[in-house]
Scaffold this active site. Structure first.
Site, PDB file in Angstrom:
ATOM      1  N   HIS A 132      -0.775   2.763  -1.723  1.00 30.96           N
ATOM      2  CA  HIS A 132      -1.443   2.568  -0.752  1.00 30.96           C
ATOM      3  C   HIS A 132      -0.603   3.364   0.424  1.00 30.96           C
ATOM      4  O   HIS A 132       0.968   4.083  -0.462  1.00 30.96           O
ATOM      5  CB  HIS A 132      -0.992   1.581   0.409  1.00 30.96           C
ATOM      6  CG  HIS A 132      -2.041   1.194   1.337  1.00 30.96           C
ATOM      7  ND1 HIS A 132      -1.292   2.024   2.152  1.00 30.96           N
ATOM      8  CD2 HIS A 132      -3.108   0.676   1.235  1.00 30.96           C
ATOM      9  CE1 HIS A 132      -2.212   1.152   3.702  1.00 30.96           C
ATOM     10  NE2 HIS A 132      -3.783   0.878   3.249  1.00 30.96           N
ATOM     11  N   ASP A 135       4.503  -3.718  -3.519  1.00 34.88           N
ATOM     12  CA  ASP A 135       3.315  -4.572  -1.908  1.00 34.88           C
ATOM     13  C   ASP A 135       2.597  -5.549  -2.559  1.00 34.88           C
ATOM     14  O   ASP A 135       1.497  -5.259  -4.085  1.00 34.88           O
ATOM     15  CB  ASP A 135       2.958  -2.836  -2.158  1.00 34.88           C
ATOM     16  CG  ASP A 135       1.853  -2.811  -1.504  1.00 34.88           C
ATOM     17  OD1 ASP A 135       1.005  -4.083  -0.351  1.00 34.88           O
ATOM     18  OD2 ASP A 135       1.435  -1.922  -0.879  1.00 34.88           O
ATOM     19  N   GLN A 176      -2.276  -6.929  -0.922  1.00 30.04           N
ATOM     20  CA  GLN A 176      -3.452  -7.053  -2.163  1.00 30.04           C
ATOM     21  C   GLN A 176      -3.973  -8.457  -3.447  1.00 30.04           C
ATOM     22  O   GLN A 176      -5.036  -8.918  -3.541  1.00 30.04           O
ATOM     23  CB  GLN A 176      -3.855  -5.757  -2.852  1.00 30.04           C
ATOM     24  CG  GLN A 176      -4.977  -4.962  -2.226  1.00 30.04           C
ATOM     25  CD  GLN A 176      -6.303  -5.037  -1.106  1.00 30.04           C
ATOM     26  OE1 GLN A 176      -6.904  -5.722  -1.652  1.00 30.04           O
ATOM     27  NE2 GLN A 176      -5.807  -4.805  -0.300  1.00 30.04           N
ATOM     28  N   LYS A 192      -5.043 -10.046   5.667  1.00 28.12           N
ATOM     29  CA  LYS A 192      -5.768 -10.084   4.982  1.00 28.12           C
ATOM     30  C   LYS A 192      -5.505 -11.631   3.912  1.00 28.12           C
ATOM     31  O   LYS A 192      -5.955 -11.608   2.979  1.00 28.12           O
ATOM     32  CB  LYS A 192      -4.681  -8.721   3.311  1.00 28.12           C
ATOM     33  CG  LYS A 192      -4.939  -7.484   4.231  1.00 28.12           C
ATOM     34  CD  LYS A 192      -4.699  -6.633   3.003  1.00 28.12           C
ATOM     35  CE  LYS A 192      -4.132  -5.207   3.591  1.00 28.12           C
ATOM     36  NZ  LYS A 192      -5.009  -4.574   3.468  1.00 28.12           N
ATOM     37  N   CYS A 218      -7.316   5.345   2.351  1.00 23.48           N
ATOM     38  CA  CYS A 218      -5.825   5.022   2.706  1.00 23.48           C
ATOM     39  C   CYS A 218      -4.466   5.548   1.194  1.00 23.48           C
ATOM     40  O   CYS A 218      -3.455   4.620   1.354  1.00 23.48           O
ATOM     41  CB  CYS A 218      -4.735   4.006   2.995  1.00 23.48           C
ATOM     42  SG  CYS A 218      -5.316   3.612   5.119  1.00 23.48           S
TER      43      CYS A 218
HETATM   44  C1  PLP Z   1      -1.825  -2.110  -1.329  1.00 17.12           C
HETATM   45  C2  PLP Z   1      -1.855  -2.327   0.012  1.00 17.12           C
HETATM   46  N1  PLP Z   1      -1.075  -2.232   0.553  1.00 17.12           N
HETATM   47  C3  PLP Z   1      -0.174  -2.283   2.051  1.00 17.12           C
HETATM   48  C4  PLP Z   1      -1.359  -2.140   3.256  1.00 17.12           C
HETATM   49  C5  PLP Z   1      -1.123  -1.771   4.440  1.00 17.12           C
HETATM   50  O1  PLP Z   1      -0.683  -2.735   5.267  1.00 17.12           O
HETATM   51  P1  PLP Z   1      -0.847  -2.965   6.875  1.00 17.12           P
HETATM   52  O2  PLP Z   1      -2.125  -2.416   6.846  1.00 17.12           O
HETATM   53  O3  PLP Z   1      -1.603  -4.314   7.291  1.00 17.12           O
HETATM   54  O4  PLP Z   1       0.058  -2.598   7.311  1.00 17.12           O
HETATM   55  C6  PLP Z   1      -2.792  -2.176   2.494  1.00 17.12           C
HETATM   56  C7  PLP Z   1      -3.936  -2.820   3.186  1.00 17.12           C
HETATM   57  O5  PLP Z   1      -4.258  -1.714   4.435  1.00 17.12           O
HETATM   58  C8  PLP Z   1      -3.087  -2.161   1.261  1.00 17.12           C
HETATM   59  O6  PLP Z   1      -3.955  -2.659   0.865  1.00 17.12           O
END
Ligand code: PLP
Ligand code: PLP
Lengths: 146, 410, 410, 146
Positions: C123, C199, C202, C225, C367
């Site tokens: 991401h 990370d 998910q 989430k 993203c």
């Molecule tokens: C794999 C992953 N990493 C990071 C993020 C970023 O999370 P957040 O938008 O809550 O900062 C997301 C979600 O958007 C994600 O799916």
């Protein structure tokens, strides 16, 4: 909500108004500083350790009634005691303060007057005040042991 | 009374609560304010029936939530009279806002040999980010001293600002209550070619704000001190400055494109809003701004001046030399935030006895240790008032102080 | 069914709502999840009757709020099986958590000539912060490629990790659904002397997490989430690493002392929590963790595997060659997140037609632009399922897709 | 909630399926790129400007039906028109899309077929799709003017 009398026992106010062992010690005595970042309290604990005995202790700095009286009562309780016994007492005191991560202590270290501080537990924010001197002392003992 | 205080109090559910049968006397709003029912309801309703991620998905719920989120931005922009909504960036709190300016504007504009100017009454949030950056970049920090009255001492300001790149100062001290002459300070900064950064945490919730009239360059403030939820803060900045700055946090939403070799930034305000934003919180903040607008910021200020006058009079009358109130006694240049010393009772002990009467004050250094050292105090007790406080509560404070005095002279 | 789905759905007020008389089919939980009534109530009650700033003031309300805030930390620590509660730092979202690691750990440990390893399925939140730092520090980024099935291609992993200082990877792809073998990846990293940053955005909401079993070094994840509110994220880190790191944001709460000449840091976790924290949000998150614990993360995973199996079967049966589902077809190594192409209809148009049936999917690059380029797509449509979704909703998705096909071949 | 027919007018689908003026132009024609960071759509607009007239235009890149058809309809509408008239049309189109900050336009620039895109306004997320080509064109004209 617990009442003021749970916190401010007479003996606590007595130590607050007439603190024991105020002052400083010259090197080679060990000087250790402690802070309570929450309220700005500061303390300095000076200890002289000879033959594994805390032969002398002085306290300076300033703070609220609880941190001051806890420091004063501590100094009275440990002066002249073997380091091992002092460590046991620190442990027991922190256990009484229900500090996270402190296991069941050796109850052979008698609390004496210090039991008056038990009421602090009902005022969680003040626990840090009561423990400040003790953590600072523990650090000093660690330095002495090096 | 300039405002209908009973009506207002009825909007704040916690003010009707009792603890141990006694009402709450909440005098810690400079720390964080309580929330009216309308803010609580806006957030609940949004979460129960309208929740959706914003600025990403295209379905109806997402479009609606995006409109509400962006609507909050527009509302905040109007509240401070910003020229454009996209000049308002949502952060997590005012502290992040100030770190953003230091990191993004500062890292790009400050280097060895440079200087910035702060004041001796700043909150740690407007000190530490600059010290962190200074340790890296090697610029120096100069400090505006204070008068005995707790006002900024501007007698050497031209010298201090000479060659400085930025002047960052609070619009109102969270310890002394001092309201600084923002417009004048901005113009002094500009005259010396420095940008002007305003920490508006303590003034924005309590009086009208007009960034265009000030001609300020940045303004940082927090939702939770102005009736809104925690978890959201604001940075306003002039479009040209924000546009020229590098980004702060990297991630989703703040990019135009990402390849294995690098990224390009999105436009304002997305550029400074990486990741999922405080959506629920923006909805709550929006309701808080509506609430304040309905009352009128002039009226809020008027009400707090009346409280201030009453508090200064009553505390002085009842306790004479036993109480030392820091800062100015002129309610025209101070807000309703009073730090004081009471006899030789430690502030922590004062607050403890007061708490027995549900009188909530803060005891400590108020995240302003350099100022505390200047006052020669390790800690003070602080009573701070807001639109929902009454002169009766000043009396309750006084009664509790009387008892504190009795208790500690036993 | 391993869980009582009707009971669960009844806990989410928005799932009982209709838009234009039709129920909501929310298939965008990988983006952000809905909130159960218990989370909404916890936040409302807290704001209406218990609100107070934390970790500063000493009165009863403040002590109680502090206990609730720290209680949330303890709960989160248990949820991921952290050794100590103070290893959990609250941030504003997972993006900030990853920026914190990059800035605080990375800036202190990475310099010219160094290398870190990311994967091709990251991401932007786990790419851009590293690219920003790399531009400053001059280290290189190496990329783990993918197999045709959308799994990590580990055939040259030893070469990639050789001499690397950090390996940062997602536990589950937000585009492909791929679940990565975290424990194996951590051990590979450690064998090469690199730290392992996970990370967890998910996977943490969808299956059991055990950072000690993984032996990971950092884990970033987000409240919104996992049924919790927006405005709060988490960074877990090993105590020794967090202790050794410089601070990230500067301000109140994160300091032990501040003078005109500099500052010293507070202990963990305060060191990384500058300014007023997301207090209301921590209370909501706490209720979300309670909710997930009551259901059991094994059961959540089980339920989503059933949905995944049904979705893969049904989509393939009904649309044959008209649909291309990215990623693995093996539900053991994937979560219930499905990116797909449907005929030659643009994802934006798919999502628009689906929206007419209240079927909410995300259309875009999710993203993850480097991954999209690898897939040869500018955008995909993505349907993602959570504990409150049903196989009926898979059917609703299929029906709406059928209509999409008809509409765009008029 | 508005229906699909509000968005996908027949003429829009027609332009989507048979886009006008696809392709590229060689320099000295001006090439400008546009992105929609939300959905990943990309567009390239090539314009040849001679004597203050947009003598030729080509579009490449890819995107959803709305962005593609808007680009196609735009190209058909402006080819051969004086730059001033094109700028007026851009303004009028953005006004129809109710873009913030766009004031009341000169209505003498006729929208023609473009009016079919009016329904997009009811789908706020898609406004960015419809406007992408137009913003990119405006940038190209700025470059040409330098
Ligand atoms: C794999 C992953 N990493 C990071 C993020 C970023 O999370 P957040 O938008 O809550 O900062 C997301 C979600 O958007 C994600 O799916
Ligand atoms: C003057 C001032 N600046 C900055 C801050 C920091 O605000 P926050 O804690 O919301 O980040 C505060 C409040 O704590 C403040 O009073």
């Amino acid at each position: 909500m617990p009442g003021l009398e749970d916190l401010y026992r007479e003996i606590i106010l007595d130590h607050y108004k007439s603190p024991r062992n105020r002052g400083t010690l010259e090197p080679p005595a060990i000087r250790t500083e402690g802070h309570n970042p929450l309220c700005g309290d500061e303390i300095e604990v000076y200890i002289a350790v000879d033959n594994d005995i805390v032969s002398d202790i002085k306290i300076s700095g300033q703070g609220c009634s609880i941190s001051q009286s806890s420091a004063s009562m501590m100094s009275a309780a440990i002066k002249g005691k073997p380091v091992a016994e002092v460590r046991a007492l620190i442990h027991r005191f922190k256990h009484m303060m229900s500090i996270e991560d402190v296991e069941e202590p050796d109850t052979s270290a008698p609390l004496g007057d210090l039991e008056a501080l038990q009421g602090v537990v009902k005022f969680p924010v003040r626990i840090k005040c009561a423990v400040l001197a003790w953590n600072t002392l523990a650090e000093g003992l660690d330095t002495a042991a090096q | 009374m300039t405002i209908d205080i009973d009506h207002i109090r009825a909007d704040f559910p916690i003010l009707a609560d009792t603890i141990n049968g006694k009402p709450l006397v909440y005098l810690d709003s400079a720390n964080s304010s309580h929330k009216p029912q309308s803010v609580i309801d806006a957030m609940s309703t949004f979460m129960a029936h309208q929740y959706s991620p914003t600025n990403r998905s295209a379905y109806f719920l997402a479009a609606q939530a995006t409109e509400m989120y962006e609507g909050a931005r527009t509302k905040v922009a109007k509240f401070i009279n910003a020229r454009h909504a996209h000049e308002v960036v949502f952060t997590k709190n005012a502290t992040e806002s100030l770190n953003l300016v230091a990191r993004a504007w500062g890292a790009a504009n400050l280097s060895t040999g440079d200087a910035i100017v702060l004041t001796h009454m700043e909150h740690h949030a407007n000190i530490v980010p600059w010290q962190m950056l200074a340790a890296e970049k090697g610029f120096t920090i100069r400090w505006v001293p204070l008068t005995a009255d707790g006002l900024l001492d501007l007698s050497h300001i031209d010298q201090l600002l000479d060659g400085a790149k930025a002047f960052s100062f609070t619009s109102m001290s969270n310890v002394l209550g001092t309201i600084n002459p923002v417009k004048e300070l901005v113009s002094l900064a500009h005259r010396h070619g420095a940008i002007a950064i305003v920490d508006g945490c303590q003034s924005v919730p309590h009086m009208p704000t007009d960034v265009q009239d000030w001609d300020a360059d940045f303004l940082a403030f927090s939702s939770h001190k102005m009736l809104g939820p925690t978890g959201i803060g604001m940075l306003w900045g002039k479009e040209s400055l924000l546009d020229a700055m590098p980004p702060f946090l990297g991630g989703g939403n703040m990019i135009a494109d990402v390849t294995l070799n690098g990224f390009t930034c999105a436009e304002l305000p997305a550029k400074f809003e990486a990741g999922t934003q405080p959506i629920v919180e923006a909805v709550g903040l929006s309701a808080a701004v509506d609430y304040l607008n309905a009352i009128g910021m002039h009226n809020v200020r008027q009400h707090e001046m009346e409280i201030s006058r009453y508090a200064l009079d009553t505390l002085t009358q009842r306790f004479g030399e036993d109480i030392v109130i820091h800062g100015s006694k002129n309610v025209e240049v101070r807000g309703a935030t009073f730090s004081f010393a009471f006899r030789d009772v430690h502030p922590h002990d004062i607050s403890q006895v007061l708490d027995q009467h549900n009188v909530c004050v803060r005891a400590g250094h108020h995240c302003a240790k350099p100022l505390m050292r200047l006052l020669g105090a390790h800690a003070t007790a602080r009573a701070s008032f807001y639109l929902y406080n009454t002169t009766d509560e000043v009396d309750a404070l006084c009664d509790a102080l009387t008892e504190t005095g009795e208790f500690f002279t036993l």
